[in-house]
Design a protein around this motif. Structure first.
Motif, PDB file in Angstrom:
ATOM      1  N   ALA A 135       0.830  -1.205   0.000  1.00 27.42           N
ATOM      2  CA  ALA A 135       0.000   0.000   0.000  1.00 27.42           C
ATOM      3  C   ALA A 135       0.864   1.254   0.000  1.00 27.42           C
ATOM      4  O   ALA A 135       0.546   2.242  -0.678  1.00 27.42           O
ATOM      5  CB  ALA A 135      -0.933  -0.013   1.215  1.00 27.42           C
ATOM      6  N   THR A 136       1.951   1.237   0.775  1.00 26.64           N
ATOM      7  CA  THR A 136       2.856   2.378   0.808  1.00 26.64           C
ATOM      8  C   THR A 136       3.438   2.654  -0.573  1.00 26.64           C
ATOM      9  O   THR A 136       3.493   3.803  -1.029  1.00 26.64           O
ATOM     10  CB  THR A 136       4.001   2.122   1.808  1.00 26.64           C
ATOM     11  OG1 THR A 136       3.450   1.940   3.112  1.00 26.64           O
ATOM     12  CG2 THR A 136       4.972   3.294   1.833  1.00 26.64           C
ATOM     13  N   ILE A 140       2.739   6.085  -2.707  1.00 25.67           N
ATOM     14  CA  ILE A 140       3.848   6.925  -3.159  1.00 25.67           C
ATOM     15  C   ILE A 140       3.750   7.144  -4.665  1.00 25.67           C
ATOM     16  O   ILE A 140       3.945   8.264  -5.172  1.00 25.67           O
ATOM     17  CB  ILE A 140       5.197   6.274  -2.798  1.00 25.67           C
ATOM     18  CG1 ILE A 140       5.401   6.318  -1.280  1.00 25.67           C
ATOM     19  CG2 ILE A 140       6.348   6.966  -3.509  1.00 25.67           C
ATOM     20  CD1 ILE A 140       6.647   5.588  -0.809  1.00 25.67           C
ATOM     21  N   HIS A 141       3.421   6.089  -5.389  1.00 24.43           N
ATOM     22  CA  HIS A 141       3.284   6.188  -6.838  1.00 24.43           C
ATOM     23  C   HIS A 141       2.170   7.176  -7.201  1.00 24.43           C
ATOM     24  O   HIS A 141       2.330   8.024  -8.087  1.00 24.43           O
ATOM     25  CB  HIS A 141       2.986   4.808  -7.418  1.00 24.43           C
ATOM     26  CG  HIS A 141       2.860   4.796  -8.913  1.00 24.43           C
ATOM     27  ND1 HIS A 141       1.662   5.029  -9.557  1.00 24.43           N
ATOM     28  CD2 HIS A 141       3.774   4.600  -9.894  1.00 24.43           C
ATOM     29  CE1 HIS A 141       1.836   4.973 -10.861  1.00 24.43           C
ATOM     30  NE2 HIS A 141       3.121   4.704 -11.091  1.00 24.43           N
ATOM     31  N   ARG A 145       2.601  11.026  -8.955  1.00 26.93           N
ATOM     32  CA  ARG A 145       1.924  11.325 -10.213  1.00 26.93           C
ATOM     33  C   ARG A 145       1.094  12.602 -10.109  1.00 26.93           C
ATOM     34  O   ARG A 145       0.928  13.337 -11.084  1.00 26.93           O
ATOM     35  CB  ARG A 145       1.019  10.152 -10.611  1.00 26.93           C
ATOM     36  CG  ARG A 145       1.767   8.902 -11.030  1.00 26.93           C
ATOM     37  CD  ARG A 145       2.489   9.108 -12.329  1.00 26.93           C
ATOM     38  NE  ARG A 145       3.180   7.902 -12.758  1.00 26.93           N
ATOM     39  CZ  ARG A 145       3.902   7.810 -13.869  1.00 26.93           C
ATOM     40  NH1 ARG A 145       4.028   8.871 -14.643  1.00 26.93           N
ATOM     41  NH2 ARG A 145       4.516   6.697 -14.183  1.00 26.93           N
ATOM     42  N   GLN A 146       0.543  12.862  -8.924  1.00 26.27           N
ATOM     43  CA  GLN A 146      -0.295  14.044  -8.734  1.00 26.27           C
ATOM     44  C   GLN A 146       0.527  15.323  -8.611  1.00 26.27           C
ATOM     45  O   GLN A 146       0.047  16.415  -8.910  1.00 26.27           O
ATOM     46  CB  GLN A 146      -1.156  13.870  -7.479  1.00 26.27           C
ATOM     47  CG  GLN A 146      -2.199  12.768  -7.599  1.00 26.27           C
ATOM     48  CD  GLN A 146      -2.925  12.504  -6.284  1.00 26.27           C
ATOM     49  OE1 GLN A 146      -2.479  12.957  -5.219  1.00 26.27           O
ATOM     50  NE2 GLN A 146      -4.027  11.771  -6.351  1.00 26.27           N
ATOM     51  N   GLN A 147       1.774  15.216  -8.174  1.00 24.37           N
ATOM     52  CA  GLN A 147       2.628  16.379  -7.983  1.00 24.37           C
ATOM     53  C   GLN A 147       3.117  16.924  -9.325  1.00 24.37           C
ATOM     54  O   GLN A 147       3.508  16.167 -10.212  1.00 24.37           O
ATOM     55  CB  GLN A 147       3.838  16.004  -7.113  1.00 24.37           C
ATOM     56  CG  GLN A 147       4.783  17.142  -6.826  1.00 24.37           C
ATOM     57  CD  GLN A 147       4.163  18.188  -5.917  1.00 24.37           C
ATOM     58  OE1 GLN A 147       3.327  17.854  -5.091  1.00 24.37           O
ATOM     59  NE2 GLN A 147       4.556  19.431  -6.081  1.00 24.37           N
ATOM     60  N   ASP A 148       3.057  18.269  -9.476  1.00 26.19           N
ATOM     61  CA  ASP A 148       3.539  18.921 -10.690  1.00 26.19           C
ATOM     62  C   ASP A 148       4.996  19.310 -10.488  1.00 26.19           C
ATOM     63  O   ASP A 148       5.310  20.207  -9.718  1.00 26.19           O
ATOM     64  CB  ASP A 148       2.687  20.152 -11.004  1.00 26.19           C
ATOM     65  CG  ASP A 148       3.073  20.801 -12.328  1.00 26.19           C
ATOM     66  OD1 ASP A 148       3.962  20.249 -13.009  1.00 26.19           O
ATOM     67  OD2 ASP A 148       2.500  21.848 -12.668  1.00 26.19           O
ATOM     68  N   TYR A 149       5.891  18.640 -11.198  1.00 23.69           N
ATOM     69  CA  TYR A 149       7.313  18.917 -11.070  1.00 23.69           C
ATOM     70  C   TYR A 149       7.826  19.837 -12.181  1.00 23.69           C
ATOM     71  O   TYR A 149       9.014  20.151 -12.224  1.00 23.69           O
ATOM     72  CB  TYR A 149       8.103  17.603 -11.108  1.00 23.69           C
ATOM     73  CG  TYR A 149       7.785  16.673  -9.963  1.00 23.69           C
ATOM     74  CD1 TYR A 149       8.361  16.849  -8.713  1.00 23.69           C
ATOM     75  CD2 TYR A 149       6.896  15.615 -10.132  1.00 23.69           C
ATOM     76  CE1 TYR A 149       8.062  16.000  -7.650  1.00 23.69           C
ATOM     77  CE2 TYR A 149       6.588  14.762  -9.080  1.00 23.69           C
ATOM     78  CZ  TYR A 149       7.181  14.959  -7.843  1.00 23.69           C
ATOM     79  OH  TYR A 149       6.871  14.114  -6.792  1.00 23.69           O
TER      80      TYR A 149
END
Length: 215
Positions: A135-136, A140-141, A145-149
């Motif tokens: 689950a961790t 994390i995955h 994916r949601q973070q805008d880098y």
């Protein structure tokens, strides 16, 4: 032999002309147990002598007969008896699950509290730790994916990599002319500049807003 197929189906036969030995494997983790070596003293001398006689005393076509005698030296009733003895020895190092029928090693793959293999009755603490780790990893995955880098990168508005159309030199974003050959950049070629001060002008501009020169 049918009563021991359930155990010996997962094994290696390491027998040679000198004797018999077998390695049995756990059906789950494949840890193994090596049986004790059993010398092949019954009938081996005669079979090997017949094999030698067929090979050296006959024609080349008798090589198949020699191979047959070698095979008999490590097979037959002596081999079956050695296998049966090895099975009885090996069973002491494995447990059979009454639910799935698999033979597993007691140290790694057996749930002693449930009396079943861990495939049928997983250890609660091990299963919880494994599910938490999975689950961790999934969370994390998802969060990465949601973070805008790329929000601070202006590569889209700058048009990416620009090259000089004449000499193919790399141009920095916003460069109006090639520093190598002086050719106007492709992104700036359509722009209008003041003939006196070089200020960028709009297409319909008749006077420069910087120096007032007529265009």
């Amino acid at each position: 032999m049918s009563n021991m197929i359930q155990f010996v189906a997962n094994h290696d036969d390491l027998s040679t002309d000198r004797g018999f030995q077998f390695k049995f494997y756990c059906d789950k983790c494949h840890n193994g147990h090596m049986s004790q070596f059993q010398p092949n003293a019954i009938g081996i001398a005669g079979e090997l002598m017949r094999a030698a006689g067929s090979f050296f005393g006959g024609s080349f076509s008798d090589a198949g007969s020699a191979a047959y005698h070698v095979q008999r030296a490590v097979g037959g009733k002596a081999h079956d008896a050695a296998l049966e003895k090895a099975v009885q020895e090996g069973k002491q190092y494995f447990k059979q699950c009454t639910r799935c029928g698999h033979w597993v090693c007691p140290d790694v793959c057996w749930n002693h509290q449930a009396g079943l293999c861990e495939s049928c009755a997983p250890d609660e603490h091990e299963e919880l730790s494994a599910q938490q780790a999975q689950a961790t990893s999934e969370q994390i995955h998802t969060k990465t994916r949601q973070q805008d880098y790329t929000k601070d990168l202006d590569f889209l508005s700058r048009g990416g990599l620009v090259q000089c159309s004449n000499c193919q030199s790399k141009l920095s974003p916003g460069q109006k002319f090639c520093p190598q050959c002086g050719t106007p950049s492709a992104t700036q070629a359509k722009d209008k500049f003041c003939v006196d001060c070089g200020t960028t002008l709009k297409a319909d501009q008749r006077f420069c807003a910087e120096c007032g020169a007529k265009q």
